[in-house]
Write an enzyme that holds these catalytic residues in place. Structure first.
Site, PDB file in Angstrom:
ATOM      1  N   HIS A  58       0.846  -1.188   0.000  1.00 29.47           N
ATOM      2  CA  HIS A  58       0.000   0.000   0.000  1.00 29.47           C
ATOM      3  C   HIS A  58       0.891   1.251   0.000  1.00 29.47           C
ATOM      4  O   HIS A  58       2.105   1.160   0.183  1.00 29.47           O
ATOM      5  CB  HIS A  58      -0.958  -0.012   1.199  1.00 29.47           C
ATOM      6  CG  HIS A  58      -0.300   0.034   2.530  1.00 29.47           C
ATOM      7  ND1 HIS A  58      -0.207  -1.055   3.364  1.00 29.47           N
ATOM      8  CD2 HIS A  58       0.298   1.047   3.187  1.00 29.47           C
ATOM      9  CE1 HIS A  58       0.422  -0.713   4.470  1.00 29.47           C
ATOM     10  NE2 HIS A  58       0.741   0.553   4.392  1.00 29.47           N
TER      11      HIS A  58
HETATM   12  P1  TYD Z   1      -1.682  -2.881   7.298  1.00 27.88           P
HETATM   13  O1  TYD Z   1      -1.264  -1.460   7.501  1.00 27.88           O
HETATM   14  O2  TYD Z   1      -2.265  -3.251   5.977  1.00 27.88           O
HETATM   15  O3  TYD Z   1      -0.485  -3.856   7.641  1.00 27.88           O
HETATM   16  P2  TYD Z   1       0.916  -4.121   6.901  1.00 27.88           P
HETATM   17  O4  TYD Z   1       1.277  -2.906   6.133  1.00 27.88           O
HETATM   18  O5  TYD Z   1       1.851  -4.406   8.017  1.00 27.88           O
HETATM   19  O6  TYD Z   1       0.764  -5.327   6.044  1.00 27.88           O
HETATM   20  O7  TYD Z   1      -2.697  -3.235   8.468  1.00 27.88           O
HETATM   21  C1  TYD Z   1      -3.165  -4.548   8.718  1.00 27.88           C
HETATM   22  C2  TYD Z   1      -4.460  -4.409   9.502  1.00 27.88           C
HETATM   23  O8  TYD Z   1      -4.219  -3.776  10.767  1.00 27.88           O
HETATM   24  C3  TYD Z   1      -5.501  -3.575   8.796  1.00 27.88           C
HETATM   25  O9  TYD Z   1      -6.775  -4.180   9.004  1.00 27.88           O
HETATM   26  C4  TYD Z   1      -5.480  -2.256   9.506  1.00 27.88           C
HETATM   27  C5  TYD Z   1      -5.015  -2.609  10.895  1.00 27.88           C
HETATM   28  N1  TYD Z   1      -4.213  -1.547  11.522  1.00 27.88           N
HETATM   29  C6  TYD Z   1      -4.728  -0.804  12.561  1.00 27.88           C
HETATM   30  O10 TYD Z   1      -5.879  -1.003  12.996  1.00 27.88           O
HETATM   31  N2  TYD Z   1      -3.968   0.169  13.139  1.00 27.88           N
HETATM   32  C7  TYD Z   1      -2.703   0.429  12.703  1.00 27.88           C
HETATM   33  O11 TYD Z   1      -2.012   1.326  13.256  1.00 27.88           O
HETATM   34  C8  TYD Z   1      -2.168  -0.339  11.605  1.00 27.88           C
HETATM   35  C9  TYD Z   1      -0.764  -0.101  11.088  1.00 27.88           C
HETATM   36  C10 TYD Z   1      -2.959  -1.301  11.062  1.00 27.88           C
END
Ligand code: TYD
Length: 141
Positions: A58
């Site tokens: 992302h």
């Molecule tokens: P995501 O940012 O997509 O994780 P990564 O980049 O590590 O693969 O987030 C994964 C899930 O966690 C998504 O459902 C959103 C949630 N999340 C939160 O609730 N708070 C946060 O601070 C973060 C980073 C993610």
């Protein structure tokens, strides 16, 4: 670690550290000093036991972040829409800037990998761009 970042909206900082102790390494980051924003959120990723696991995929519209590998190693792939760069992140001293409009992917985690991220704002799903084509369109504006 490759110190030359070629993608836009990224960069490397080296934190202050003390590794002259026989019992470990101490690394220090301070907001508005070596971390160039007020840190509103910290998150860390551990238990990365799936060798085929891929995280990230992302970009952000406004959020600024620095990503650290406090233990082990992983591969970070950065893409600003024009230039792509892949790097092994394997040092607790160095932070990589994940600025705005930067697609990033994390993979190839060592079993002992622990990733720490310092973020400039609270979690806001509206700030995410999770679709790669949408990202390319967003950065081309
Ligand atoms: P995501 O940012 O997509 O994780 P990564 O980049 O590590 O693969 O987030 C994964 C899930 O966690 C998504 O459902 C959103 C949630 N999340 C939160 O609730 N708070 C946060 O601070 C973060 C980073 C993610």
């Amino acid at each position: 670690m490759n110190n030359k970042i070629r993608v836009k909206n990224s960069g490397i900082i080296k934190l202050q550290y003390h590794d002259d102790f026989p019992d470990g390494i101490l690394v220090i980051g301070e907001a508005q000093k070596n971390i160039p924003f007020d840190i509103k959120r910290v998150y860390y990723i551990s238990n990365l036991s799936n060798p085929k696991g891929v995280r990230g995929k992302h970009a952000h519209k406004k959020l600024e972040q620095y990503i650290f590998c406090v233990s082990g190693s992983f591969r970070l792939e950065l893409d600003d829409g024009e230039t792509k760069q892949s790097m092994l992140v394997d040092s607790p001293y160095y932070g990589i800037r994940l600025g705005t409009k930067l697609w990033h992917t994390m993979k190839k985690f060592s079993r002992d990998c622990v990733i720490l991220v310092l973020a400039s704002d609270y979690y806001n799903e509206k700030d995410y761009i999770r679709d790669y084509d949408e990202f390319l369109e967003y950065v081309s504006k």
